[in-house]
Design a protein around this motif. Structure first.
Motif, PDB file in Angstrom:
ATOM      1  N   ALA A  27      -1.870  -1.212   7.880  1.00 21.39           N
ATOM      2  CA  ALA A  27      -0.878  -2.257   7.601  1.00 21.39           C
ATOM      3  C   ALA A  27      -0.156  -2.694   8.875  1.00 21.39           C
ATOM      4  CB  ALA A  27       0.126  -1.738   6.565  1.00 21.39           C
ATOM      5  N   ARG A  28       0.268  -1.739   9.692  1.00 19.67           N
ATOM      6  CA  ARG A  28       1.040  -2.137  10.871  1.00 19.67           C
ATOM      7  C   ARG A  28       0.164  -2.707  11.987  1.00 19.67           C
ATOM      8  NH1 ARG A  28       2.022   3.639  11.135  1.00 19.67           N
ATOM      9  NH2 ARG A  28       0.622   4.624  12.643  1.00 19.67           N
TER      10      ARG A  28
ATOM     11  N   GLY B  82      -2.033  -5.013  11.258  1.00 18.02           N
ATOM     12  CA  GLY B  82      -2.341  -6.388  10.893  1.00 18.02           C
ATOM     13  C   GLY B  82      -3.131  -6.593   9.635  1.00 18.02           C
TER      14      GLY B  82
ATOM     15  N   ASP C  51      -3.603  -6.466   5.502  1.00 12.91           N
ATOM     16  CA  ASP C  51      -2.886  -6.378   4.232  1.00 12.91           C
ATOM     17  C   ASP C  51      -3.454  -5.181   3.464  1.00 12.91           C
ATOM     18  OD1 ASP C  51      -1.382  -6.785   1.992  1.00 12.91           O
ATOM     19  OD2 ASP C  51      -2.566  -8.496   1.267  1.00 12.91           O
TER      20      ASP C  51
ATOM     21  N   ARG D 167       7.304  -1.780  -1.899  1.00 12.25           N
ATOM     22  CA  ARG D 167       7.205  -1.737  -0.431  1.00 12.25           C
ATOM     23  C   ARG D 167       8.227  -0.723   0.075  1.00 12.25           C
ATOM     24  NH1 ARG D 167       4.258  -5.682   2.150  1.00 12.25           N
ATOM     25  NH2 ARG D 167       3.534  -7.407   0.836  1.00 12.25           N
TER      26      ARG D 167
ATOM     27  N   ARG E 290       5.436  -3.018   5.811  1.00  9.51           N
ATOM     28  CA  ARG E 290       4.233  -3.848   5.714  1.00  9.51           C
ATOM     29  C   ARG E 290       3.223  -3.298   4.708  1.00  9.51           C
ATOM     30  NH1 ARG E 290       2.809  -5.193  12.069  1.00  9.51           N
ATOM     31  NH2 ARG E 290       4.817  -6.150  12.599  1.00  9.51           N
TER      32      ARG E 290
ATOM     33  N   ARG F  41       1.998  -1.897   0.984  1.00  7.06           N
ATOM     34  CA  ARG F  41       2.242  -1.951  -0.447  1.00  7.06           C
ATOM     35  C   ARG F  41       1.732  -0.656  -1.074  1.00  7.06           C
ATOM     36  NH1 ARG F  41      -0.779  -6.430  -2.908  1.00  7.06           N
ATOM     37  NH2 ARG F  41      -2.176  -6.323  -1.102  1.00  7.06           N
TER      38      ARG F  41
END
Length: 574
Positions: free
Chosen positions: A343-344, A346, A348, A389, A395, A397
């Motif tokens: 997630a961090r 880039g 999803d 979140r 970032r 889920r």
């Protein structure tokens, strides 16, 4: 089954050093045991002493009669013959008589022969006689007795031989004299021949007579001395040998114990047993491996490297199955770090917690309990509305496991359909499942996943469990990118997850810690539940109405089949 790189073909030097670090107590115990046994042997075994006497063997001058010029020669002496004579029964018996005390019987000649040994220095006619005994005096006396008995025996043998030859020559000479005296004519040819023979015999008798007076068969050039100390056991030699043998025994035991150890101890064993590389190594991260995800420090960067490797291996959208190999938080922690890193960097990413963790353990994301996967499968709720979140990873889920007391039917037919739905709403779906040795969740989801990452907890994961999980991936043709290695989880968490009936205890612990409920509110909620249920029954509500009722927390758990309801909800969402 695909792997990024094959496992190491065999042990390397670092694996042996790691083995020594793990089993140093066993190796140390082997060395200490060897030293103790060697020291005890030095004091328990009787001491032996050796004394040596050197005898120079001289030629007798009768080589043509004694055979001194045959065999291995040192000058005119056959040392092979002399060595056999020295250890003969005759010499040993003579030495035994010398060793006998005034009031004691002589020792056995066979026993003496076992205690004596001979050596010959190169290019010499010297015999070194070494005698071994329990006391220094006995060793000295034995060596001296053998040297003197040998010289006495050699001198007697030479004297007897010379005497025999002299007797024969003189008898022959006397016979010639008698024959000469019986001849009628002392001037004939026969008389001259007899005189010549008598002269020849006289020339043979004279040297032998002189030799008998001057012969010296040998002499003692180094007398036997009192030994200064025992030759065995020698304390330094025994201690060094005991330590070396103890070290060897300790190493062998450590190697055997390590190979027979059912638990994985380091990343080298993990890669060798699983035959896959270690994709994520957090073994040195300590408690941080079970803490909130972060890209700070070496551990965070290693997680980022793992995320980049996974992204290069599996194109989006993809489902990553992170399967634990030991009970507890190792599997969920590995899945959390991987999902947070994706997630961090880039992507999803959605983390699906399909592995229930006991409530007594600490949640690194600090998420409140609430609906999640169980409600999506049982009640048909929209998973997108159940996602949260966390503040620790904004970032990312997360789809929680579910409310306390609920059990998500991960092995049902609705779960693959739910994964297909989640795949459409995220680039990567990371699913954390419990150990395959406890539940068949990994088997149920293997066909729907794109990649398997086994999570190994060093010090707790059994070798058979990792090998079994890799075999499951091969059976379903599921790629295994590598293994995530985590350190042993904190003791408090290990005790919490060791409680029986994990899911039930999780619900009970949460219920005990929850605040006291208001009876009036519960009565009102029950009335609303009855009204909604009746309305749904009269109108013939569909799966959507059931899902809506479940989202309000009023659905009856004893109604229609949960898997069918979840399947209908997923189909409606599609």
């Amino acid at each position: 089954m695909d792997t990024d790189a094959p496992g190491p073909p065999g042990p390397e030097l670092k694996e042996y050093t790691a083995l020594l670090r793990r089993r140093w107590r066993m190796v140390g115990a082997g060395v200490l045991g060897g030293l103790v046994l060697a020291t005890a042997g030095v004091f328990a075994l009787p001491s032996t002493y050796e004394s040596t006497a050197a005898v120079q063997v001289r030629p007798t001058g009768m080589a043509e009669f004694t055979g001194e010029r045959s065999g291995r020669l040192a000058g005119d002496v056959n040392l092979d013959t002399e060595a056999q004579i020295l250890t003969s029964d005759r010499v040993s018996t003579a030495a035994a008589r010398r060793l006998a005390g005034p009031d004691s019987a002589p020792p056995s000649s066979d026993d003496l022969r076992e205690r004596v040994s001979l050596s010959v220095p190169p290019n010499s006619n010297v015999l070194e006689i070494t005698y071994t005994a329990r006391t220094p005096e006995a060793a000295r006396d034995g060596a001296a007795a053998y040297a003197e008995a040998y010289l006495e025996q050699r001198e007697a043998e030479v004297g007897d031989l010379i005497a025999a030859h002299l007797t024969a020559l003189r008898a022959e000479q006397e016979a010639r004299y008698q024959e000469l005296a019986g001849l009628p004519d002392a001037s004939d040819v026969r008389a001259d021949a007899l005189r010549a023979e008598i002269a020849d015999l006289g020339r043979g008798i004279s040297p032998l007579s002189a030799l008998r007076e001057t012969v010296e068969p040998g002499r003692i050039i180094t007398p036997a001395r009192l030994p200064e100390g025992p030759t065995s056991p020698v304390l330094p030699v025994w201690v060094a040998g005991g330590g070396a043998l103890g070290l060897l025994a300790g190493l062998l035991l450590a190697f055997a114990r390590d190979r027979l150890d059912p638990v994985l101890r380091d990343t080298g064993d993990t890669a060798r047993i699983g035959r896959v590389p270690v994709l994520l190594d957090l073994s040195a991260a300590g408690d941080a491996a079970y803490g909130p995800p972060s890209d700070d420090g070496p551990a965070g960067q290693r997680v980022n490297q793992c995320a980049h490797a996974v992204r290069a291996r599996v194109p989006s959208p993809g489902v990553l199955l992170v399967a634990a190999t030991a009970p507890g938080r190792s599997g969920p922690a590995a899945a959390l770090h991987l999902a947070a890193a994706l997630a961090r960097t880039g992507s999803d990413t959605l983390l699906v917690r399909a592995d229930p963790v006991p409530a007594a353990t600490t949640d690194p994301l600090d998420l409140a309990e609430g609906p999640g996967l169980a409600e999506a499968l049982l009640d048909g709720e929209d998973p997108a509305e159940l996602e949260v979140r966390p503040d620790a990873a904004p970032r990312l889920r997360v789809l929680r496991y579910g409310r306390p007391g609920t059990v998500a039917p991960v092995q049902g037919t609705a779960m693959p359909e739910l994964l297909d739905l989640l795949r459409e709403g995220a680039e990567y779906v990371v699913v954390a499942v419990p150990p395959a040795a406890e539940r068949a969740d990994a088997h149920a989801l293997a066909a729907s996943a794109d990649l398997l990452v086994p999570a190994v907890e060093l010090g707790r994961t059994r070798r058979a469990d990792l090998a079994s999980l890799v075999a499951v991936a091969a059976r379903f043709d599921l790629a295994v990118a590598g293994v995530a290695a985590l350190p042993r989880q904190p003791r408090a968490d290990a005790r919490a997850e060791a409680a029986p009936n994990g899911s039930t205890d999780r619900g009970e612990a949460a219920a005990e810690s929850a605040p006291e409920r208001d009876p009036a509110r519960e009565t009102e909620a029950t009335a609303q539940e009855t009204t909604v249920g009746a309305t749904a029954a009269e109108d013939g509500a569909s799966g959507e109405t059931t899902a809506e009722s479940a989202s309000d927390g009023t659905a009856d758990r004893g109604g229609p089949d949960p898997q069918d309801t979840a399947a209908d909800a997923v189909g409606a969402s599609n």
